[in-house]
Design a protein around this motif. Structure first.
Motif, PDB file in Angstrom:
ATOM      1  N   SER A 352      37.956  35.445  46.367  1.00  0.00           N
ATOM      2  CA  SER A 352      37.881  34.908  45.008  1.00  0.00           C
ATOM      3  C   SER A 352      36.659  35.435  44.283  1.00  0.00           C
ATOM      4  O   SER A 352      35.695  35.914  44.895  1.00  0.00           O
ATOM      5  CB  SER A 352      37.827  33.373  45.045  1.00  0.00           C
ATOM      6  OG  SER A 352      36.650  32.934  45.706  1.00  0.00           O
ATOM      7  N   ASP A 353      36.708  35.375  42.951  1.00  0.00           N
ATOM      8  CA  ASP A 353      35.551  35.532  42.080  1.00  0.00           C
ATOM      9  C   ASP A 353      35.484  34.255  41.243  1.00  0.00           C
ATOM     10  O   ASP A 353      36.276  33.326  41.454  1.00  0.00           O
ATOM     11  CB  ASP A 353      35.654  36.816  41.253  1.00  0.00           C
ATOM     12  CG  ASP A 353      36.788  36.806  40.235  1.00  0.00           C
ATOM     13  OD1 ASP A 353      37.450  35.758  40.087  1.00  0.00           O
ATOM     14  OD2 ASP A 353      37.020  37.841  39.595  1.00  0.00           O
ATOM     15  N   PRO A 354      34.558  34.124  40.311  1.00  0.00           N
ATOM     16  CA  PRO A 354      34.447  32.854  39.576  1.00  0.00           C
ATOM     17  C   PRO A 354      35.693  32.430  38.818  1.00  0.00           C
ATOM     18  O   PRO A 354      35.829  31.248  38.477  1.00  0.00           O
ATOM     19  CB  PRO A 354      33.280  33.115  38.613  1.00  0.00           C
ATOM     20  CG  PRO A 354      32.428  34.117  39.320  1.00  0.00           C
ATOM     21  CD  PRO A 354      33.403  35.008  40.028  1.00  0.00           C
ATOM     22  N   SER A 355      36.626  33.353  38.542  1.00  0.00           N
ATOM     23  CA  SER A 355      37.795  32.981  37.735  1.00  0.00           C
ATOM     24  C   SER A 355      39.125  33.079  38.470  1.00  0.00           C
ATOM     25  O   SER A 355      40.131  32.550  38.000  1.00  0.00           O
ATOM     26  CB  SER A 355      37.863  33.870  36.480  1.00  0.00           C
ATOM     27  OG  SER A 355      37.980  35.241  36.848  1.00  0.00           O
ATOM     28  N   THR A 356      39.162  33.757  39.628  1.00  0.00           N
ATOM     29  CA  THR A 356      40.437  34.018  40.300  1.00  0.00           C
ATOM     30  C   THR A 356      40.287  33.821  41.803  1.00  0.00           C
ATOM     31  O   THR A 356      39.260  34.180  42.387  1.00  0.00           O
ATOM     32  CB  THR A 356      40.923  35.450  40.031  1.00  0.00           C
ATOM     33  OG1 THR A 356      40.946  35.686  38.633  1.00  0.00           O
ATOM     34  CG2 THR A 356      42.316  35.676  40.610  1.00  0.00           C
ATOM     35  N   SER A 357      41.343  33.276  42.420  1.00  0.00           N
ATOM     36  CA  SER A 357      41.373  33.127  43.873  1.00  0.00           C
ATOM     37  C   SER A 357      42.723  33.598  44.377  1.00  0.00           C
ATOM     38  O   SER A 357      43.762  33.318  43.775  1.00  0.00           O
ATOM     39  CB  SER A 357      41.136  31.667  44.270  1.00  0.00           C
ATOM     40  OG  SER A 357      41.152  31.522  45.673  1.00  0.00           O
ATOM     41  N   ALA A 358      42.715  34.372  45.491  1.00  0.00           N
ATOM     42  CA  ALA A 358      43.957  34.918  46.032  1.00  0.00           C
ATOM     43  C   ALA A 358      44.056  34.615  47.517  1.00  0.00           C
ATOM     44  O   ALA A 358      43.078  34.746  48.265  1.00  0.00           O
ATOM     45  CB  ALA A 358      44.007  36.429  45.803  1.00  0.00           C
ATOM     46  N   SER A 359      45.236  34.215  47.952  1.00  0.00           N
ATOM     47  CA  SER A 359      45.492  33.929  49.362  1.00  0.00           C
ATOM     48  C   SER A 359      45.706  35.228  50.136  1.00  0.00           C
ATOM     49  O   SER A 359      46.287  36.185  49.634  1.00  0.00           O
ATOM     50  CB  SER A 359      46.727  33.037  49.495  1.00  0.00           C
ATOM     51  OG  SER A 359      47.115  32.935  50.862  1.00  0.00           O
ATOM     52  N   LEU A 360      45.242  35.256  51.393  1.00  0.00           N
ATOM     53  CA  LEU A 360      45.439  36.402  52.272  1.00  0.00           C
ATOM     54  C   LEU A 360      46.473  36.094  53.344  1.00  0.00           C
ATOM     55  O   LEU A 360      46.454  36.692  54.427  1.00  0.00           O
ATOM     56  CB  LEU A 360      44.103  36.810  52.917  1.00  0.00           C
ATOM     57  CG  LEU A 360      42.966  37.142  51.946  1.00  0.00           C
ATOM     58  CD1 LEU A 360      41.734  37.605  52.708  1.00  0.00           C
ATOM     59  CD2 LEU A 360      43.402  38.207  50.946  1.00  0.00           C
ATOM     60  N   ALA A 361      47.364  35.165  53.071  1.00  0.00           N
ATOM     61  CA  ALA A 361      48.392  34.780  54.042  1.00  0.00           C
ATOM     62  C   ALA A 361      49.215  35.996  54.457  1.00  0.00           C
ATOM     63  O   ALA A 361      49.589  36.827  53.619  1.00  0.00           O
ATOM     64  CB  ALA A 361      49.304  33.712  53.438  1.00  0.00           C
ATOM     65  N   ASN A 395      33.096  45.907  36.275  1.00  0.00           N
ATOM     66  CA  ASN A 395      32.271  47.104  36.469  1.00  0.00           C
ATOM     67  C   ASN A 395      30.786  46.788  36.443  1.00  0.00           C
ATOM     68  O   ASN A 395      29.992  47.401  37.156  1.00  0.00           O
ATOM     69  CB  ASN A 395      32.586  48.149  35.402  1.00  0.00           C
ATOM     70  CG  ASN A 395      33.996  48.687  35.516  1.00  0.00           C
ATOM     71  OD1 ASN A 395      34.711  48.372  36.458  1.00  0.00           O
ATOM     72  ND2 ASN A 395      34.389  49.499  34.552  1.00  0.00           N
ATOM     73  N   SER A 396      30.386  45.843  35.605  1.00  0.00           N
ATOM     74  CA  SER A 396      28.964  45.542  35.438  1.00  0.00           C
ATOM     75  C   SER A 396      28.409  44.672  36.559  1.00  0.00           C
ATOM     76  O   SER A 396      27.195  44.593  36.748  1.00  0.00           O
ATOM     77  CB  SER A 396      28.736  44.838  34.108  1.00  0.00           C
ATOM     78  OG  SER A 396      29.494  43.644  34.045  1.00  0.00           O
ATOM     79  N   GLY A 397      29.291  44.028  37.331  1.00  0.00           N
ATOM     80  CA  GLY A 397      28.851  43.141  38.405  1.00  0.00           C
ATOM     81  C   GLY A 397      29.735  41.923  38.492  1.00  0.00           C
ATOM     82  O   GLY A 397      30.389  41.529  37.512  1.00  0.00           O
ATOM     83  N   ASP A 398      29.772  41.316  39.662  1.00  0.00           N
ATOM     84  CA  ASP A 398      30.647  40.160  39.857  1.00  0.00           C
ATOM     85  C   ASP A 398      30.177  39.420  41.107  1.00  0.00           C
ATOM     86  O   ASP A 398      29.325  39.921  41.868  1.00  0.00           O
ATOM     87  CB  ASP A 398      32.101  40.604  40.011  1.00  0.00           C
ATOM     88  CG  ASP A 398      33.079  39.559  39.493  1.00  0.00           C
ATOM     89  OD1 ASP A 398      32.679  38.373  39.391  1.00  0.00           O
ATOM     90  OD2 ASP A 398      34.228  39.917  39.190  1.00  0.00           O
ATOM     91  N   GLN A 399      30.758  38.234  41.308  1.00  0.00           N
ATOM     92  CA  GLN A 399      30.442  37.424  42.487  1.00  0.00           C
ATOM     93  C   GLN A 399      31.723  37.212  43.277  1.00  0.00           C
ATOM     94  O   GLN A 399      32.664  36.587  42.783  1.00  0.00           O
ATOM     95  CB  GLN A 399      29.836  36.085  42.074  1.00  0.00           C
ATOM     96  CG  GLN A 399      28.506  36.219  41.350  1.00  0.00           C
ATOM     97  CD  GLN A 399      27.933  34.869  40.933  1.00  0.00           C
ATOM     98  OE1 GLN A 399      28.472  33.823  41.259  1.00  0.00           O
ATOM     99  NE2 GLN A 399      26.828  34.896  40.207  1.00  0.00           N
ATOM    100  N   LEU A 400      31.760  37.741  44.499  1.00  0.00           N
ATOM    101  CA  LEU A 400      32.920  37.611  45.365  1.00  0.00           C
ATOM    102  C   LEU A 400      32.616  36.632  46.491  1.00  0.00           C
ATOM    103  O   LEU A 400      31.484  36.578  46.986  1.00  0.00           O
ATOM    104  CB  LEU A 400      33.300  38.969  45.962  1.00  0.00           C
ATOM    105  CG  LEU A 400      33.697  40.067  44.977  1.00  0.00           C
ATOM    106  CD1 LEU A 400      33.962  41.367  45.725  1.00  0.00           C
ATOM    107  CD2 LEU A 400      34.912  39.656  44.169  1.00  0.00           C
ATOM    108  N   LEU A 412      29.321  38.070  48.155  1.00  0.00           N
ATOM    109  CA  LEU A 412      28.667  39.256  47.618  1.00  0.00           C
ATOM    110  C   LEU A 412      28.502  39.100  46.118  1.00  0.00           C
ATOM    111  O   LEU A 412      29.487  38.886  45.409  1.00  0.00           O
ATOM    112  CB  LEU A 412      29.493  40.511  47.936  1.00  0.00           C
ATOM    113  CG  LEU A 412      28.971  41.825  47.348  1.00  0.00           C
ATOM    114  CD1 LEU A 412      27.648  42.213  47.997  1.00  0.00           C
ATOM    115  CD2 LEU A 412      29.996  42.935  47.522  1.00  0.00           C
ATOM    116  N   ALA A 413      27.249  39.206  45.649  1.00  0.00           N
ATOM    117  CA  ALA A 413      26.968  39.225  44.209  1.00  0.00           C
ATOM    118  C   ALA A 413      26.424  40.612  43.892  1.00  0.00           C
ATOM    119  O   ALA A 413      25.234  40.869  44.054  1.00  0.00           O
ATOM    120  CB  ALA A 413      25.967  38.142  43.849  1.00  0.00           C
TER     121      ALA A 413
END
Length: 831
Positions: A352-361, A395-400, A412-413
């Motif tokens: 996930s990031d601050p706006s989206t979350s995805a399952s790895l099922a 591209n500028s940066g994100d928080q995973l 990871l930020a």
């Protein structure tokens, strides 16, 4: 048998004679199907292939189908009408799995910084030189030649060249190469704008056989995914692997069904596999495309799934900005790495990031393996998984964040400035440098070193020079008497659960606290003044598991009084590229606090420390604006022995240096260039040393550092150090008799001398009894007051001295104008 993974699908069961014979006589060459690629950047001129990308800097290639690899010969003629370099060279790919440069294969490079002709192997984005050709072969303003490469059935490759007017081939070298599959032959030019029309190639000839497979298939991976399924991946395409009747357990139970997706075979058993017990899977009638039979008995143990723990799975690589592509699809991706010795089921995990979350099922990752998460269909290999609603990487940066069963496993930020500036424009991934989950932040990430821009699903090709192999070092320590704490500052963070300590003598501690780079130790009782204590900190470990035992010497700090701390050595005119520095010496019996000490340079005043750190009795400390350069230049110098402060530029014409505490002066010196030895013609890189630390800073108590110690002694005893001159001038020779026969015993005469205080220029003569000069062991050497000279019994004419008695004369001229002559004798005894 080792196979290049991306080439497995190209295996053929029978040898095929492959041939290219191209003389470039057809000016309409590129209108047929033999050659493809960037044909618009080449022309046919007078029966020769010529690069023609006028006034452009870049690269150009053409390729043709070729399967020759075994018992093969490759030949071509080339001309470079310039001296090649690391920016202007010609690559010829003998073997490639891709029609464009950068795939897996072998290529010959004509031109580099070494001006050589060498053979390289490219595999998984990593390029390795496997035949290092003769340097300077191509070091000509214009060079022509012929290249020949031959491969033997046993995998040996031989590289030969014939340059300019040579009459026969010169062998550049040979090597053995693991089996590989050939699909293409490539001509690739790299050039700057002034060389973009000056590469020529002709008479290309390729002949040989394709790879002949005689090895049976093997299992690349096996995963017992649950109580009913075993996942298998073979090393190459196989027959009969879909038939359930070809799989059975040691208990006799047959498989119920087999399904396959992207080369991964899912073998299903209707009865549960035995939990926690050793079992075996038998294979029958499974062959590769060449008919080689798989003969494997797979032993396994089914263990019920475990919850994934923090540190077992890490975010290992990301591609936030895939455009413009370097060599990979224009698709974002996130790569995870399994750090455990067992496969992991990621069904309970989310990315996930601050706006989206995805399952790895439905996602599995092999032990010590990699898995690629991406949003589209650009990647299709077995360890690449399309993830619905995959977070978009800014591209500028994100928080995973990676979570499993609601627990954060890794995060990871990242920021865009983590990239190398040359790779910040897109197309390059960010890759984790260390394998440890404890390392994080910008220091543990770098732009990919893969030629394709990234290494998705593969090990990160990190150069050894970037890996952290050094344990933490102590930068400094100080005792805080207001809190009864010892504070130790390290060069990098360490981990509290990996450090223990022992303190002695006679001081017990209450606790130890680790906060990043800081270690704080609290004591039960107060230490005594003028007493040296030692604290041993064990298990000091950084995030890359580099460990060290640190021994910290410390004491209760006291304020300096006049004469306690002196300026001991000054480097005001260093060699180009080296830093200036000042050496301080604690000549007292106190642990002197540096917190309220200042050093004055003319009108500039600089604080030595803002912390109550100390200089121990008898200790030497350097103060410099560039601690890192000093420590790198002087390997013996520990970082803790350098005060990293912003010194003003030391004047080459001289200046007044003053150490003071409040308004009280501790020491001062008015240094001048005239303090140097007057016969020195160049004083660059020569320090000024204090001769006697107990005496004042008058001119005759300073001297140029001796040439015998490299003209400076930072952090070491001064070459002219003395507290008084003990005894008269003297010379001695040991042994009294030498036997110069190089047998390791008595081969050298050691001529020791002692002179008066100051700097000296010495010359040493050896005469025979007739007064003839035999040897000159030292000729106008700049020296301190004491030293040694050696003579090996060899005369000035290069011959061994005859048996007999010899006179040794040492003549010394001091900086005070005094001339001293000392004499002794020795015997040369020839056995």
């Amino acid at each position: 048998m080792k196979y290049l993974p991306t080439l497995i699908a190209l295996l053929y069961s029978l040898p095929v004679c492959s041939q290219i014979s191209e003389s470039f006589d057809n000016t309409d060459l590129f209108n047929n199907s033999k050659w493809s690629g960037e044909t618009n950047k080449f022309i046919i001129e007078n029966g020769v292939l010529r690069l023609y990308d006028s006034l452009k800097t870049g690269s150009a290639f053409i390729s043709a189908t070729s399967k020759a690899v075994e018992e093969a010969t490759w030949e071509w003629d080339f001309t470079l009408t310039f001296n090649p370099s690391s920016s202007n060279f010609l690559d010829v790919w003998l073997v490639s799995d891709s029609p464009a440069p950068g795939g897996n294969g072998l290529f010959v490079r004509m031109g580099s910084s070494a001006d050589d002709i060498s053979l390289y192997r490219s595999e998984g984005g990593v390029i390795e030189k496997i035949i290092d050709g003769t340097d300077d072969r191509l070091d000509h303003s214009s060079v022509s030649g012929k290249i020949r490469v031959m491969s033997e059935r046993n995998g040996q490759f031989i590289l030969q060249s014939m340059i300019n007017q040579e009459a026969q081939f010169h062998q550049e070298g040979s090597t053995f190469v693991n089996s590989m599959i050939a699909s293409y032959f490539i001509i690739h030019c790299n050039y700057t704008s002034t060389r973009s029309t000056r590469i020529y190639l002709d008479n290309v000839s390729v002949s040989g056989n394709s790879f002949r497979d005689t090895e049976p298939p093997t299992l690349l991976s096996t995963v017992v995914s649950d109580a009913h399924h075993i996942l298998l991946r073979y090393s190459e395409p196989v027959f009969n692997a879909h038939q359930a009747g070809n799989y059975s357990l040691s208990s006799g139970q047959m498989a119920t069904s087999v399904t396959e997706h992207d080369g991964l075979f899912n073998v299903f058993f209707i009865t549960s596999l035995p939990a926690g017990k050793s079992a075996a899977l038998h294979f029958e009638n499974i062959t590769d495309t060449a008919g080689n039979l798989l003969d494997t008995l797979l032993r396994f143990r089914y263990l019920p799934p475990l919850e994934i723990q923090s540190g077992e799975l890490v975010i290992n690589e990301i591609m936030p900005d895939p455009n413009p592509a370097v060599g990979l699809p224009e698709s974002e991706y996130i790569e995870l790495r399994n750090l455990t010795a067992y496969p992991l089921d990621l069904s309970s995990c989310e990315i996930s990031d601050p706006s989206t979350s995805a399952s790895l099922a439905g996602t599995w990752i092999d032990s010590m393996g990699y898995v690629l998460l991406h949003p589209g269909d650009d990647y299709s290999a077995s360890n690449h998984f399309k993830v619905e609603n995959c977070p978009s990487l800014n591209n500028s940066g994100d928080q995973l964040k990676l979570t499993c069963t609601g627990v954060t496993i890794d995060s990871l930020a990242y920021e865009s400035n983590w990239h190398d500036p040359a790779k910040s424009g897109g197309g390059w991934s960010l890759e984790k440098i260390s394998s440890s989950p404890k390392c994080s932040g910008p220091g543990d990430w770098t732009s990919s070193y893969s030629l394709s821009g990234g290494s998705p699903g593969l090990a990160n090709p990190i150069p050894d020079s970037l890996r952290d192999v050094d344990p933490p070092e102590m930068l400094y320590s100080y005792y805080d008497d207001s809190l009864n704490h010892l504070n130790v500052t390290l060069s990098e963070p360490i981990y509290e659960n990996e450090a223990s300590h022992v303190t002695h003598p006679q001081v017990s501690s209450k606790f130890m606290l680790v906060e990043g780079e800081e270690v704080i130790i609290a004591f039960n009782e107060s230490p005594n003044l003028k007493t040296s204590y030692e604290t041993r900190i064990e298990g000091v470990t950084d995030c890359s598991d580099n460990s060290k035992i640190l021994v910290v010497e410390w004491g209760v700090p006291e304020h300096a009084k006049p004469g306690d701390l002196v300026i001991n050595e000054i480097m005001y005119e260093p060699n180009p590229g080296e830093p200036e520095w000042i050496e301080l010496y604690n000549r007292s019996d106190k642990f002197l606090s540096l917190e309220k000490l200042f050093i004055k340079f003319g009108i500039d005043t600089i604080s030595l420390s803002t912390l109550p750190r100390t200089i121990m009795p008898g200790e030497l400390l350097l103060s410099s604006s560039d601690r890192n350069s000093l420590v790198k230049m002087l390997p013996y110098l520990e970082p803790r022995r350098v005060l990293n402060i912003q010194l003003p530029t030391l004047k080459n014409t001289g200046d007044n240096l003053v150490i003071h505490y409040g308004t009280g002066m501790i020491d001062s010196v008015n240094y001048l260039p005239e303090f140097h030895f007057e016969l020195l013609q160049d004083t660059r890189g020569v320090s000024l040393e204090r001769i006697d630390p107990d005496q004042g800073s008058f001119p005759h108590n300073w001297a140029s550092a001796s040439s015998r110690v490299g003209f400076s002694t930072p952090g070491l005893m001064n070459s002219h150090y003395t507290t008084e001159f003990r005894g008269l001038e003297k010379i001695s020779v040991e042994p009294r008799a030498i036997t110069p026969n190089n047998d390791g015993e008595g081969d050298l005469a050691i001529i020791s001398y002692r002179l008066g205080p100051g700097s000296w220029v010495i010359t040493c003569y050896v005469f025979d009894l007739s007064g003839n000069l035999v040897a000159l062991p030292a000729d106008h050497i700049f020296s301190a007051s004491e030293g040694t000279i050696t003579w090996d019994g060899i005369r000035n004419n290069g011959r061994k001295a005859e048996m007999g008695i010899y006179l040794v004369l040492l003549r010394a001229l001091g900086d005070n104008g005094k001339l001293i002559e000392l004499r002794d004798t020795l015997v040369v005894w020839v056995l």
